[in-house]
Design a protein around this motif. Sequence first.
Motif, PDB file in Angstrom:
ATOM      1  N   VAL A 220       8.559   8.050  -7.505  1.00 20.92           N
ATOM      2  CA  VAL A 220       9.293   8.535  -6.338  1.00 20.92           C
ATOM      3  C   VAL A 220       8.340   8.756  -5.171  1.00 20.92           C
ATOM      4  CG1 VAL A 220      10.704  10.454  -5.484  1.00 20.92           C
ATOM      5  CG2 VAL A 220      11.061   9.554  -7.787  1.00 20.92           C
ATOM      6  N   ASN A 224       8.816   6.614  -1.424  1.00 20.60           N
ATOM      7  CA  ASN A 224       9.052   7.335  -0.181  1.00 20.60           C
ATOM      8  C   ASN A 224       7.899   7.172   0.795  1.00 20.60           C
ATOM      9  OD1 ASN A 224      11.646   9.157  -0.301  1.00 20.60           O
ATOM     10  ND2 ASN A 224      10.738   9.235  -2.340  1.00 20.60           N
ATOM     11  N   PRO A 268      18.343   4.722  -8.389  1.00 19.29           N
ATOM     12  CA  PRO A 268      17.905   4.285  -7.059  1.00 19.29           C
ATOM     13  C   PRO A 268      19.020   4.181  -6.025  1.00 19.29           C
ATOM     14  CG  PRO A 268      16.816   2.981  -8.755  1.00 19.29           C
ATOM     15  CD  PRO A 268      17.846   3.809  -9.453  1.00 19.29           C
ATOM     16  N   HIS A 274      15.866   8.697  -3.495  1.00 21.79           N
ATOM     17  CA  HIS A 274      15.775   7.268  -3.203  1.00 21.79           C
ATOM     18  C   HIS A 274      16.435   6.901  -1.876  1.00 21.79           C
ATOM     19  CE1 HIS A 274      15.354   7.563  -7.605  1.00 21.79           C
ATOM     20  NE2 HIS A 274      14.622   6.479  -7.525  1.00 21.79           N
TER      21      HIS A 274
END
Length: 761
Positions: A220, A224, A268, A274
Motif C-alpha cells: 500500500v 500511494n 484494489p 487504493h
Amino acid sequence: MAEHSAPDSKHKPGAAANSVAPLNSRGGPGGGLSGGLSQPAGWQSLLSFTILFLAWLAGFSSRLFAVIRFESIIHEFDPWFNYRSTHHLASHGFYEFLNWFDERAWYPLGRIVGGTVYPGLMVTAGLIHWILNMLNVTVHIRDVCVFLAPVFSGLTAISTFLLTRELWNQGAGLLAACFIAIVPGYISRSVAGSFDNEGIAIFALQFTYYLWVSAWGGYVFIINLIPLHVFVLLLMQRYSRRVYIAYSTFYIVGLILSMQIPFVGFQPIRTSEHMAAAGVFALLQAYAFLQYLRDRLTKQEFQTLFFLGVSLAAGIVFLSVIYLTYTVNEDTVDFDQLSKENIGSNCFMVFATNHFTFITNLFIKVLAALEVFEYVNFALYAISAVYFAGVMVRLMLTLTPVVCMLSAIAFSNVFERYLGDDMKRENPPIEDSSDEDDKRNPGNLYDKAGKVRKHVSEQEKTEEGLGPNIKNIVTMLMLMLLMMFAVHCTWVTSNAYSSPSVVLASYNHDGTRNILDDFREAYYWLRQNTDEHARVMSWWDYGYQIAGMANRTTLVDNNTWNNSHIALVGKAMSSNESAAYEIMRSLDVDYVLIIFGGVIGYSGDDINKFLWMVRIAEGEHPKDIRESDYFTPQGEFRVDKAGSPTLLNCLMYKMSYYRFGEMQLDFRTPPGFDRTRNAEIGNKDIKFKHLEEAFTSEHWLVRIYKVKQLDNRETLDHKLRVTNIVPKQKYLSKKTSKRKRGYIKNKLILKKGKRPNRKTV
C-alpha cells in the motif's frame, strides 16, 4: 548550495547506466571513487563487481551470528507460521496450499490459510527448495527458510546499487549497496532464522511492483507513493506522453496482477487505501483528454467544454461523497501498533552516522527537486518514509533504503570534491553525444528525462584546487565515520538482533554462557506426551510456536483476526478457577500453557502481559471483568500481600505462582520472591480443584497444566452420620408392666425389713 547544484545539472541517468561508464560518471569520464582518468573500463567493471560481491558477503555473514551462537532454527513468533505454511506447500504442492484449511488453529473455528496470507514468501522459499532438489542438492526446507533472508540481503544490495546509480552515479550506488548490506534497520528484520515477509519485501520494493504486492501488505505504501509522484508532476506542469504511458501501464497491469493474489482479491477497487491510485489514474486520463481536445478545438469551444466538464465532475464527486457517507463504515485504526516513543534513539540505533547525512542531504534534494525533474520521486519517497516511520517504529524498515541511498550520495559528493583530480575541474568533460537530438531542437525547455535544460550561462565555472592538507583531513574524517558506522552496525547486529526468542542465554561473572532452552523443552514435551488432538489454551503470542513446534491445536494465535475469541481466553485467564473452568470446558481445553519469568527474571512473561488480557476481556465482557478490580485502592498493580484480592485469586496468578512460595532462590531473599517484579508474592497457599500441574520446564519459564475431566457422578463428602432423633421409652405390655411394678414393690418392702407379698413375686 552552489557546490551541489552544478554537479546535479550535469547528471544523466542514461549515461550512468552505461556498463562501461567510470565509477563517478555523469555523462563523461573521470572522477568519483575511482580517483583517476586512465583506468580501463574493464578494470572499473571488475572493481564494481568485486565491491558488490564483498557487500553481499558482508551482509550475508553479519546475519549469521544467531546460527553460529545457537543453531539453525526459526526465530520469533510469526516466522513459525510462515515456516509451517512453507513446509505444507513443499509437501503437498501449491494448489493444496491455496486450499489448505488449518484445523489446528483457532479451535473450534479453524483458519483458511491460502486465502488469508500473502504467498510470496512461501512460494519463494518453496521454489528455491524445489530447484535445489531438482539439481540433486539435498537440503531441508527448514534450512532454506533460515537462510533465505541473508541471501536476499545481497539481492537487496544489488537492487539498491542499480537504483542509486540511475538516480545519481555509480560511485554513490556502490556506497549505497555497502550501507544497506550492514545497516541495522534492515538487518533487524532479515537475520538468519527470521523467516518473515520483510526479509524479501525490501528487495521486492526496490526491484518490482508485483513481487512487493505478493510478499507483504506494505505494498500500500508504494501504490500511494507512485500516484503522489505523478500528481506532483501534473502540478509542476511537467506532463508528458512518457508519464501518461508509464503510469497507465503501471496501474492497469499492477491492478490486474495484484487481484490474482487471493488475499488481495477485489481490495484494489473497494478499499480506501487504493483510491489514491485510481483517482490519479482518472485524473491523468482526463488531463490527457483535455490536451487532446485543446489541440483540435478553438479557444472558445475549449473553454465552454472545460466549464461543462468541471461542473459535471463536481456534481459527481458531491453525490459520491454523500453516498459514501451513508454507506461506508470507516475501519478503525489499531493504535496499539502505533508508537511514537524513542523515535530519535531508534533512528540512531538503526542508522548510526547515516542518520545525520540523510537529514542534510534530504533537505538539499527537496530544494533540488523543485528544479530538476528526476529528484521529485526521490524527495517524495524520503519525506513519506520519514513521516510513516515517525508514526510507527516498525516502518523504519521502509525508511532504511532511502536513508542509505541519500547517505551514499552525500559521501560520494564529499569524496568527489576532496579526492577528485584538480585537472578534471580545469578541463570539464565533453558533453555526451546522446544529447545531439536536443541540440537540433534548442527550443525545447525539457530534455528526454524531463529535467530543465541547462543554458550556456549556467555552465559550471572552474573551481580552484584545494590544498593537500584539507583533502587529507576531510578524507580521514570521512573514513573514520565509515569505520565507526561499520563497527556500530556489527555491534548492534551481534547484541540486539541475533538472539532467537525461543532460545535464551545468560552470562556468568566469568563470561561463560548458559543456554536456557525451556521453550523447546516444553514444546517437545507437549509433542511427545499429549494426545495428537489435544487442545492447548495459551495467550495468543505463543499460538504459532505451539502449532509449529508441538504440532498441537491452539485456540488463538498471532493472526489475531477474531477479537471476541481472544477476549474469551483473556476472560478465562482473568477469572477465578471455577469460572475459568466453565469457559475451558466450553472450549474443550485439555492443557493450559503459560510463561512465567519470576525465577530467572524474564520480563516478557504472562504476568507482565496480564493487564492486556484484562483489558481485551473487559472490552467484550464488561459485566464480568473490570480492570480496576486488579489494582489496589491506590491504583497500583502489585503481586505481593498488598495486591488486589481479585488478582491474587485469578487463574493466571495461581498458575504462575503455584508451588513458588516454597522456593527460596537466594539466601538474601525470602521464599516466593519474584525476581522479575522484585516482590514477595502475596498468595503462597495455592491449591487447585479443576487443574493439575503437568509439566514445568527446568527454569520454570514454561508451565503446563492439565484440565481435569468431569467425574462420572458427583463425589460425596464422607462424614459421620448425625441424627437429632430423641430416644423414646420402650413399649411394654400390660402383663409385663404389672409384674415389673410388683417386682419393684417387693424390692422396696425388703429394704424396709418386711415380708413381701407372694402374689407379686
